[in-house]
Design a protein around this motif. Structure first.
Motif, short mmCIF file in Angstrom:
data_model
loop_
_atom_site.label_atom_id
_atom_site.label_comp_id
_atom_site.label_asym_id
_atom_site.label_seq_id
_atom_site.Cartn_x
_atom_site.Cartn_y
_atom_site.Cartn_z
N VAL A 120 -24.79 55.09 0.17
CA VAL A 120 -25.07 53.76 1.53
C VAL A 120 -25.52 54.49 2.53
CG1 VAL A 120 -23.29 52.51 2.84
CG2 VAL A 120 -23.16 52.97 0.48
N ILE A 121 -25.29 55.71 3.08
CA ILE A 121 -26.37 56.33 4.43
C ILE A 121 -27.38 56.01 4.01
CG2 ILE A 121 -25.94 58.48 5.44
CD1 ILE A 121 -24.04 58.77 4.31
N PRO A 122 -28.16 56.62 2.64
CA PRO A 122 -29.67 56.68 2.86
C PRO A 122 -29.78 54.57 3.15
CG PRO A 122 -29.14 57.24 0.79
CD PRO A 122 -27.94 56.94 1.76
N GLY A 123 -29.29 53.90 2.90
CA GLY A 123 -29.55 52.78 2.98
C GLY A 123 -29.49 52.21 4.01
N LEU A 124 -28.71 52.58 5.21
CA LEU A 124 -28.18 51.44 5.70
C LEU A 124 -29.73 52.82 6.87
CD1 LEU A 124 -25.09 52.83 7.22
CD2 LEU A 124 -26.29 51.03 6.91
N PHE A 125 -30.09 53.77 6.90
CA PHE A 125 -31.51 54.37 7.54
C PHE A 125 -32.48 53.14 6.79
CE2 PHE A 125 -34.59 57.59 7.26
CZ PHE A 125 -35.09 57.45 8.53
N ALA A 126 -32.72 53.27 5.36
CA ALA A 126 -33.69 51.96 5.73
C ALA A 126 -33.70 50.70 5.31
CB ALA A 126 -33.76 52.58 3.37
N LEU A 127 -33.04 50.56 5.95
CA LEU A 127 -32.40 49.07 7.62
C LEU A 127 -32.84 49.43 8.31
CD1 LEU A 127 -31.08 46.50 6.69
CD2 LEU A 127 -29.27 46.78 7.68
N ASP A 128 -32.69 50.56 8.83
CA ASP A 128 -33.29 50.17 9.83
C ASP A 128 -35.25 50.87 10.02
OD1 ASP A 128 -32.85 51.05 12.82
OD2 ASP A 128 -34.13 53.20 12.50
N ILE A 129 -35.73 50.82 9.26
CA ILE A 129 -36.85 51.48 9.05
C ILE A 129 -37.36 50.04 8.46
CG2 ILE A 129 -38.09 52.50 7.36
CD1 ILE A 129 -36.87 54.75 6.76
N VAL A 130 -36.99 49.64 8.00
CA VAL A 130 -37.98 47.79 8.05
C VAL A 130 -37.31 46.65 9.28
CG1 VAL A 130 -36.92 45.77 6.84
CG2 VAL A 130 -36.66 48.02 5.78
N ARG A 131 -35.96 46.69 9.40
CA ARG A 131 -35.68 46.28 11.37
C ARG A 131 -37.18 47.15 12.11
NH1 ARG A 131 -35.49 47.22 15.54
NH2 ARG A 131 -34.97 50.18 15.25
N SER A 132 -37.08 48.13 12.29
CA SER A 132 -38.34 48.53 13.23
C SER A 132 -40.20 48.45 12.66
CB SER A 132 -38.91 50.58 13.16
OG SER A 132 -38.71 50.59 11.81
N ALA A 133 -39.89 47.90 11.35
CA ALA A 133 -41.47 46.77 11.21
C ALA A 133 -41.61 45.68 10.83
CB ALA A 133 -42.27 47.48 9.82
N GLY A 134 -40.59 45.05 11.76
CA GLY A 134 -39.86 43.89 12.31
C GLY A 134 -40.21 43.03 10.87
N GLY A 135 -39.14 43.49 10.04
CA GLY A 135 -39.09 42.95 8.37
C GLY A 135 -37.58 42.85 8.58
N ALA A 160 -42.73 44.06 5.17
CA ALA A 160 -41.25 44.94 5.44
C ALA A 160 -39.99 43.68 5.10
CB ALA A 160 -41.01 45.38 6.99
N ALA A 161 -40.41 42.66 5.72
CA ALA A 161 -39.27 41.28 5.27
C ALA A 161 -39.62 41.37 4.02
CB ALA A 161 -39.25 39.92 5.92
N GLY A 162 -40.68 40.88 3.43
CA GLY A 162 -39.94 41.25 1.73
C GLY A 162 -39.57 41.78 1.44
N LEU A 163 -39.25 43.03 1.45
CA LEU A 163 -39.16 44.27 0.69
C LEU A 163 -37.33 44.18 1.20
CD1 LEU A 163 -41.21 46.87 1.39
CD2 LEU A 163 -41.08 46.40 -0.51
N LEU A 164 -36.90 43.31 2.07
CA LEU A 164 -35.22 43.58 2.23
C LEU A 164 -35.45 42.62 1.72
CD1 LEU A 164 -33.32 44.26 4.36
CD2 LEU A 164 -34.21 42.59 5.86
N TRP A 165 -35.54 41.37 1.50
CA TRP A 165 -35.10 40.24 0.90
C TRP A 165 -35.02 40.76 -0.68
CZ3 TRP A 165 -31.58 38.35 3.86
CH2 TRP A 165 -31.39 38.20 4.88
N ALA A 166 -36.29 41.14 -1.37
CA ALA A 166 -36.63 40.98 -2.05
C ALA A 166 -35.29 42.01 -3.28
CB ALA A 166 -37.63 41.44 -2.86
N SER A 167 -35.02 43.24 -2.30
CA SER A 167 -34.33 44.30 -2.69
C SER A 167 -33.11 43.80 -2.55
CB SER A 167 -34.06 45.46 -1.70
OG SER A 167 -35.60 45.97 -1.18
N LEU A 168 -32.29 43.07 -1.66
CA LEU A 168 -30.76 42.81 -1.72
C LEU A 168 -30.73 41.81 -2.66
CD1 LEU A 168 -30.32 43.10 1.86
CD2 LEU A 168 -30.02 44.32 0.56
N LEU A 169 -31.39 40.50 -2.65
CA LEU A 169 -30.78 39.41 -3.57
C LEU A 169 -31.45 39.80 -4.96
CD1 LEU A 169 -33.25 36.47 -1.85
CD2 LEU A 169 -31.05 36.45 -1.80
N LEU A 170 -32.30 40.91 -5.17
CA LEU A 170 -32.66 41.72 -6.38
C LEU A 170 -31.52 42.65 -7.11
CD1 LEU A 170 -36.15 41.80 -6.65
CD2 LEU A 170 -34.69 39.86 -7.92
N GLY A 171 -31.11 43.13 -5.95
CA GLY A 171 -29.78 44.05 -6.27
C GLY A 171 -28.58 43.25 -6.48
#
Length: 465
Positions: free
Chosen positions: A212-227, A107-118
């Motif tokens: 933006v709205i689904p992006g916020l929901f995706a952020l919550d999914i990553v947070r709940s997975a400890g990422g 989850a952490a890898g997905l978060l930072w890779a998504s934002l930095l590459l984006g």
């Protein structure tokens, strides 16, 4: 105790084929249920897609439709496709078949890779803007280009979080991530319709808000997975994901440009109004892909978590059933579109002929969308590259020759031929790899009808309970 031992002995003496067949039937049943859930969500997505397509065309006309489509291509197409590097599919593989990394690391890898590459497209284009502006703003204003680029990190995160949900078998969360942008966009367009605000910039802003709205929901999914933090495990996953994902990414990028080379060539050679007419026909035709996308989405994590022999049983069934259903749906789509488009949107009458030409290729594409999920689930994503690369090269050369002379109808012919070629190469590669006859991938069999009937009865019984 004797009875227990006897039962255990009978079970241990059961032929392995029976055990395997039972496992295969259970996998088919699970796959059917989850595919049905995804398909229901895709049905809503389909309805919203039809509504959005017609509303944008009605609100802003052919040129405005072309502009909005370019925004979607830049952000949701080129940006997402180039900047995800296969990290999402890699998470399904490593959490499914490999199990090498923990959920929080992934989850952490997905978060930072998504934002930095984006953010890379904006970071690269910023210093180069005085030079790039002469090439990038010939069709759209600079403010629209920067708006599209700013949406890439959110779209990237939403896309990769969807794969994280698939790896966890959280089909409901996956469905919401996929349908929420279209649902919110439909609501926004209806508000603009009833407020009589037919401004292109308002439609563009409404589209941006829906990312933006689904992006916020995706952020919550990553947070709940400890990422939500960066640590060594996340870095290790990102390195592993890039090693795995570059092959998947290479195939996905090539496949995307094979899908969109016609749009790029039409936007280059023809006026923006022609792009709007062509993009409208493409958007309507690609509604048929909701079926193979729903099935392929559920198929990949199942194949990643099961032996290859199971994959050899389930993929041919899924492929031929998906092809048959796509053909059936195409008949209804073309009849409805031929009647509705000239009536509701007379300015888009020319899109009807383009739609007719595109349909054979769209149907053929349903085949390689299913087989691509099989290749990725088996951990062989490089197999998705070769067919797409050949079809892209042939289609691009033919498009340069045909489109300037024959316009959007010529572009549709080139696209259809490219999809048929791509599907043929996928089928050939899959048959060689698995020794499955080509006919088993394309033609329905009597046992498929019986299996569909049993699934329908089981679904009806479940619904009745």
């Amino acid at each position: 105790m004797a009875t227990s031992l006897e039962a255990r002995q009978v079970c241990s003496n059961r032929p392995a084929v029976q055990v395997l067949n039972g496992s295969s039937q259970e996998m088919q049943s699970t796959l059917f249920r989850q595919s049905a859930s995804v398909f229901l969500a895709q049905t809503m997505l389909l309805l919203c897609g039809v509504l959005n397509n017609f509303l944008v065309a009605y609100l802003v006309g052919p040129e405005g439709r072309g502009l909005v489509y370019l925004l979607q291509v830049i952000a949701g197409g080129v940006g997402l496709t180039l900047m995800n590097f296969g990290v999402g599919p890699a998470s399904v593989f490593y959490l499914g078949r490999e199990g090498r990394h923990s959920l929080s690391e992934v989850a952490a890898g997905l978060l930072w890779a998504s934002l930095l590459l984006g953010v890379l497209p904006m970071a690269i284009l910023g210093p180069l803007w005085p030079w790039a502006a002469t090439f990038s703003t010939t069709k759209i204003a600079a403010r629209y280009l920067w708006l599209a680029l700013a949406m890439i990190p959110s779209i990237n995160l939403t896309f990769n979080a969807g794969f994280l949900c698939l790896a966890q078998k959280r089909i409901g969360a996956y469905n919401w991530l996929r349908i929420s942008p279209s649902v919110v966009f439909s609501v926004s367009l209806l508000v603009l319709l009833f407020s009589r605000s037919h401004k292109v910039w308002l439609v563009a802003l409404a589209w941006a808000a829906t990312t933006v709205i689904p992006g916020l929901f995706a952020l919550d999914i990553v947070r709940s997975a400890g990422g939500m933090r960066w640590f060594g495990g996340a870095a290790r996953f990102v390195r592993s994901a890039f090693r795995f994902g570059w092959q998947s990414h290479l195939g996905a990028v090539t496949q995307y440009f094979q899908h969109r080379s016609d749009i790029l060539l039409v936007s280059y050679f023809l006026p923006l109004g022609n792009l709007g007419l062509y993009a409208f026909a493409v958007s309507v035709a690609e509604l048929l892909w909701y079926v193979p996308q729903a099935v392929g989405t559920v198929l990949m994590p199942h194949l990643a978590g099961n032996p290859e022999e199971e994959a050899g049983r389930i993929t041919p069934l899924v492929c031929r059933a998906t092809l048959a259903l796509t053909v059936l749906l195409s008949v209804g789509l073309v009849v409805a579109s031929t009647w509705l488009i000239p009536w509701i949107l007379p300015a888009f009458r020319s899109s009807v002929r383009v739609l007719w030409i595109l349909l054979p290729g769209i149907i053929a594409a349903s085949i390689f969308k299913v087989l691509a999920s099989d290749f990725n689930g088996r951990g062989k994503p490089i197999e998705t590259f070769y067919p797409a690369a050949i079809a892209l090269g042939v289609g691009f050369v033919c498009g340069i020759v045909v489109i300037p002379r024959f316009g959007i109808n010529g572009a549709a012919v080139v696209t259809t031929c490219g999809y048929v070629l791509n599907a043929s190469l996928y089928v050939r590669a899959y048959s060689r790899m698995t020794a499955v006859p080509i006919a088993d991938l394309l033609l329905l069999q009597p046992k498929d009808i019986a299996l569909a009937s049993s699934f329908r009865q089981a679904w009806a019984a479940r619904a009745g309970n």
